[in-house]
Design a protein around this motif. Structure first.
Motif, mmCIF file in Angstrom:
data_model
loop_
_atom_site.group_PDB
_atom_site.id
_atom_site.type_symbol
_atom_site.label_atom_id
_atom_site.label_comp_id
_atom_site.label_asym_id
_atom_site.label_seq_id
_atom_site.Cartn_x
_atom_site.Cartn_y
_atom_site.Cartn_z
ATOM 1 N N PHE A 193 0.768 -1.127 -0.023
ATOM 2 C CA PHE A 193 -0.024 0.013 -0.069
ATOM 3 C C PHE A 193 0.793 1.279 -0.024
ATOM 4 O O PHE A 193 0.245 2.384 -0.167
ATOM 5 C CB PHE A 193 -0.896 0.340 1.360
ATOM 6 C CG PHE A 193 -1.889 -1.044 1.342
ATOM 7 C CD1 PHE A 193 -3.002 -1.159 0.312
ATOM 8 C CD2 PHE A 193 -1.830 -2.113 2.015
ATOM 9 C CE1 PHE A 193 -4.007 -2.034 0.375
ATOM 10 C CE2 PHE A 193 -2.807 -3.060 2.055
ATOM 11 C CZ PHE A 193 -3.716 -3.172 1.316
ATOM 12 N N HIS A 194 2.159 1.147 -0.016
ATOM 13 C CA HIS A 194 3.006 2.488 0.023
ATOM 14 C C HIS A 194 2.918 3.198 -1.208
ATOM 15 O O HIS A 194 2.699 4.562 -0.801
ATOM 16 C CB HIS A 194 4.341 1.993 0.135
ATOM 17 C CG HIS A 194 5.233 3.105 0.571
ATOM 18 N ND1 HIS A 194 5.753 3.588 1.687
ATOM 19 C CD2 HIS A 194 6.112 3.682 -0.639
ATOM 20 C CE1 HIS A 194 6.774 4.523 1.523
ATOM 21 N NE2 HIS A 194 6.920 4.649 0.167
ATOM 22 N N LEU A 195 2.909 2.625 -2.223
ATOM 23 C CA LEU A 195 2.742 3.504 -3.559
ATOM 24 C C LEU A 195 1.288 4.126 -3.697
ATOM 25 O O LEU A 195 1.338 5.363 -4.014
ATOM 26 C CB LEU A 195 3.159 2.656 -4.687
ATOM 27 C CG LEU A 195 2.990 3.297 -6.103
ATOM 28 C CD1 LEU A 195 4.135 4.519 -6.133
ATOM 29 C CD2 LEU A 195 3.479 2.406 -7.194
ATOM 30 N N PRO A 196 0.175 3.262 -3.371
ATOM 31 C CA PRO A 196 -1.136 3.753 -3.526
ATOM 32 C C PRO A 196 -1.271 5.098 -2.612
ATOM 33 O O PRO A 196 -1.756 5.972 -3.109
ATOM 34 C CB PRO A 196 -1.891 2.978 -3.384
ATOM 35 C CG PRO A 196 -0.998 1.556 -3.747
ATOM 36 C CD PRO A 196 -0.053 1.854 -3.250
ATOM 37 N N LEU A 197 -0.623 4.874 -1.585
ATOM 38 C CA LEU A 197 -0.869 5.981 -0.384
ATOM 39 C C LEU A 197 -0.125 7.019 -0.781
ATOM 40 O O LEU A 197 -0.466 8.228 -0.637
ATOM 41 C CB LEU A 197 -0.519 5.437 0.901
ATOM 42 C CG LEU A 197 -1.462 4.509 1.804
ATOM 43 C CD1 LEU A 197 -0.828 4.128 2.908
ATOM 44 C CD2 LEU A 197 -2.766 5.101 2.021
ATOM 45 N N LEU A 198 0.954 6.796 -1.389
ATOM 46 C CA LEU A 198 2.080 7.998 -1.934
ATOM 47 C C LEU A 198 1.157 8.738 -3.017
ATOM 48 O O LEU A 198 1.244 10.002 -2.938
ATOM 49 C CB LEU A 198 3.130 7.224 -2.095
ATOM 50 C CG LEU A 198 4.369 8.729 -2.857
ATOM 51 C CD1 LEU A 198 4.572 9.772 -1.812
ATOM 52 C CD2 LEU A 198 5.653 7.972 -3.277
ATOM 53 N N VAL A 232 0.591 10.917 -11.306
ATOM 54 C CA VAL A 232 0.087 10.058 -12.586
ATOM 55 C C VAL A 232 1.281 9.303 -13.194
ATOM 56 O O VAL A 232 1.102 8.328 -13.379
ATOM 57 C CB VAL A 232 -0.503 11.190 -13.518
ATOM 58 C CG1 VAL A 232 -0.703 10.313 -14.881
ATOM 59 C CG2 VAL A 232 -1.675 11.781 -13.092
ATOM 60 N N THR A 233 2.396 9.935 -13.113
ATOM 61 C CA THR A 233 3.676 9.323 -13.439
ATOM 62 C C THR A 233 4.137 8.194 -12.579
ATOM 63 O O THR A 233 4.279 6.935 -13.134
ATOM 64 C CB THR A 233 4.900 10.238 -13.447
ATOM 65 O OG1 THR A 233 4.636 11.503 -14.258
ATOM 66 C CG2 THR A 233 6.199 9.719 -13.982
ATOM 67 N N LEU A 234 3.856 8.165 -11.348
ATOM 68 C CA LEU A 234 3.956 7.158 -10.541
ATOM 69 C C LEU A 234 3.107 6.011 -10.701
ATOM 70 O O LEU A 234 3.314 4.564 -10.634
ATOM 71 C CB LEU A 234 4.006 7.590 -9.094
ATOM 72 C CG LEU A 234 5.207 8.433 -8.674
ATOM 73 C CD1 LEU A 234 4.820 8.831 -7.163
ATOM 74 C CD2 LEU A 234 6.453 7.758 -8.659
ATOM 75 N N LEU A 235 1.687 6.334 -10.993
ATOM 76 C CA LEU A 235 0.895 5.488 -11.514
ATOM 77 C C LEU A 235 1.039 4.722 -12.610
ATOM 78 O O LEU A 235 1.126 3.342 -12.656
ATOM 79 C CB LEU A 235 -0.480 6.083 -11.485
ATOM 80 C CG LEU A 235 -1.696 5.163 -11.748
ATOM 81 C CD1 LEU A 235 -1.948 4.428 -10.403
ATOM 82 C CD2 LEU A 235 -3.104 6.126 -11.882
#
Length: 511
Positions: free
Chosen positions: A4-9, A482-485
């Protein structure tokens, strides 16, 4: 927790970026369109009086809270006078003092106002008021009139409206006609209404407003009535009962005290003048932010020197171009030479324009590629070969610029803005791909680089997007999110779907 680290970020970045954006766009009225303008009103009050001897003391009520308006700035013009301002509940008092003025005195107060629908904060309910004591027959008439109005109203606001209209159209109504002795004078009518509303324990007050009439030099203040409905002060026209202030008036002061008081002076005169002007909406929003004492604009690119601002107007578009490259490479599947080379080429296209830029880029890369193949026969090491290619690229650019100048092609003179090192690396990379994978792959990646650069240019050349990213740089957090997604996308690319579709069609064919 790691999953969940990336979704939370991403959610944190989106929330922070959009939250700051909405705050600046709604509360500070930062313009969403480039070149937007805003209407502002300059209201000037001029005080004149003749001193009678001794120290002069001049007091003027000036606005503090302005429903539907925000104060951008104000100026006090008073030569030879000391000035102090004090705050009251709803207004301020400007006090000018002078020990021994001689001759006719003129003082000015000037304020610049900006229409702001969010202005006018919640006002605390003052509680029921004490009823006024009347002599007979007024006491009985007031009770009967209030009872009649109560039966025909549903709340405080409608109560005040019905009462105003009863007084305005009293005619043969005996109870109402006892209180109509003002011949339509707004100040007297307002005071009568306040007294009658006190019988119903409703808090009410007089309000002085200034009509906004552009170009008028002698505007007479008008009196309105305000009643508190337990949530806010509701304006009511004292003659016709209409509620809410029209767009062409600004509230100046509250209460029945005189706006101007002069001690040791005679013949005092107060005149108002109004001028409407159109200003840059961005500058207006900055001044509004200073008035509201918000610190968020201290971290805005607008605070930088103009030269630096112009640089960042371009640099802030680079993350947008990089996001487009991620989309076109990882989702669409277009092959390019390098990751950021198309963005830099797109930046060059901003000066040369798209068609001229594509032609110049193709010419230089083609000629440079021919020189690179020649250098291959000299068996040079990598670094000297790259240095030689850079030198050749510079000479090609210079030659094309001189030729374009003689041919009258001024657009091609912007060729000097092309990133020569990136061009040199592109030529080197294209030659390596040509040798290792063949000319088809090299040309395919070259064409892909131009397509991506053209797509990035299409967005980066948008004046609207440039304005949004410069005025609202917090939107870069949204672009980062958006880039991270997109960075987690591992599905099929569109070009791969087309390729695999052909393979499936081939497998389905019978032998």
């Amino acid at each position: 927790m790691k999953r969940f680290h990336l979704p939370l970020l991403i959610l944190l970045l989106l929330g922070a970026g959009l939250g700051i954006f909405l705050y600046k766009a709604t509360l500070l009225d930062m313009p969403l369109q480039p070149g937007a303008t805003a209407d502002t009103w300059v209201v000037e009050s001029r005080i004149r009086f003749q001193p009678t001897g001794g120290a002069a003391d001049v007091r003027l009520s000036i606005p503090e809270r302005l429903p539907n308006f925000a104060r951008l700035d104000e100026n006090f013009i008073s030569r030879g006078y000391g000035l102090t301002t004090s705050h009251g509940t709803d207004d301020r008092i400007a006090q000018w003092t002078s020990r021994d003025p001689r001759g006719e005195q003129t003082l000015y107060y000037r304020t610049t106002l900006y229409r702001d629908a969010s202005a006018g904060p919640h006002a605390e309910y003052p509680g029921p008021v004490a009823p006024r004591e009347w002599d007979e027959p007024f006491d009985s008439a007031a009770e009967a009139l209030i009872q009649s109005v109560r039966e025909r109203s549903s709340g405080i606001q409608s109560f005040a409206t019905v009462l105003v209209r009863d007084l305005g159209g009293a005619g043969a109504d005996g109870n109402a006609s006892l209180f109509v002795m003002d011949d339509g004078d707004r100040e007297l009518r307002t005071q009568t209404l306040i007294d009658l509303l006190s019988v119903a324990r409703i808090p009410a007050r007089a309000v002085t407003v200034i009509p906004l009439r552009d170009g008028h030099r002698n505007i007479e203040p008008e009196t309105w009535l305000e009643v508190h409905n337990t949530e806010r002060w509701v304006p009511v026209h004292p003659l016709n009962g209409n509620t809410d202030y029209p767009d062409d008036v600004v509230v100046w002061s509250h209460g029945d005290a005189p706006i101007l008081e002069v001690r040791n002076g005679t013949g005092e005169e107060l005149r108002f003048a109004v001028t409407r002007s159109v200003q840059d909406a961005l500058g207006t929003a900055q001044r509004l932010g200073e008035t509201l004492d918000t610190r968020i604009l201290d971290f805005s690119p607008l605070e930088l020197p103009l030269g630096t601002q112009n640089t960042y107007r371009v640099l802030l578009m680079v993350p947008l171009g990089a996001m487009i490259i991620v989309l076109l490479r990882n989702v669409i599947g277009i092959q390019t030479f390098g990751t950021f080379m198309p963005v830099l080429i797109a930046l060059s296209f901003r000066e040369t324009q798209l068609l001229a830029g594509v032609i110049l880029f193709t010419l230089i890369v083609s000629l440079g590629l021919a020189v690179r193949f020649y250098l291959e026969h000299l068996r040079l090491l990598l670094v000297p070969r790259l240095a030689a290619v850079v030198s050749v690229v510079i000479m090609l650019m210079l030659g094309l610029s001189i030729l374009a100048h003689h041919l009258g092609l001024e657009r091609a003179l912007a060729l000097s803005l092309f990133p020569m090192v990136i061009l040199a690396m592109t030529i080197e990379r294209m030659s390596v791909v040509w040798e290792e994978h063949g000319p088809a792959d090299a040309i395919s990646q070259g064409v892909g680089s131009l397509i991506v650069a053209a797509a990035a240019y299409g967005l980066m050349a948008s004046r609207q997007l440039e304005h949004l990213l410069f005025v609202f740089p917090e939107l870069l957090l949204v672009i980062l999110a958006v880039t991270l997604l997109l960075g987690r996308y591992t599905g099929y690319r569109l070009t791969e779907l087309a390729r695999f579709g052909k393979m499936q069609d081939a497998l389905r064919k019978p032998d």
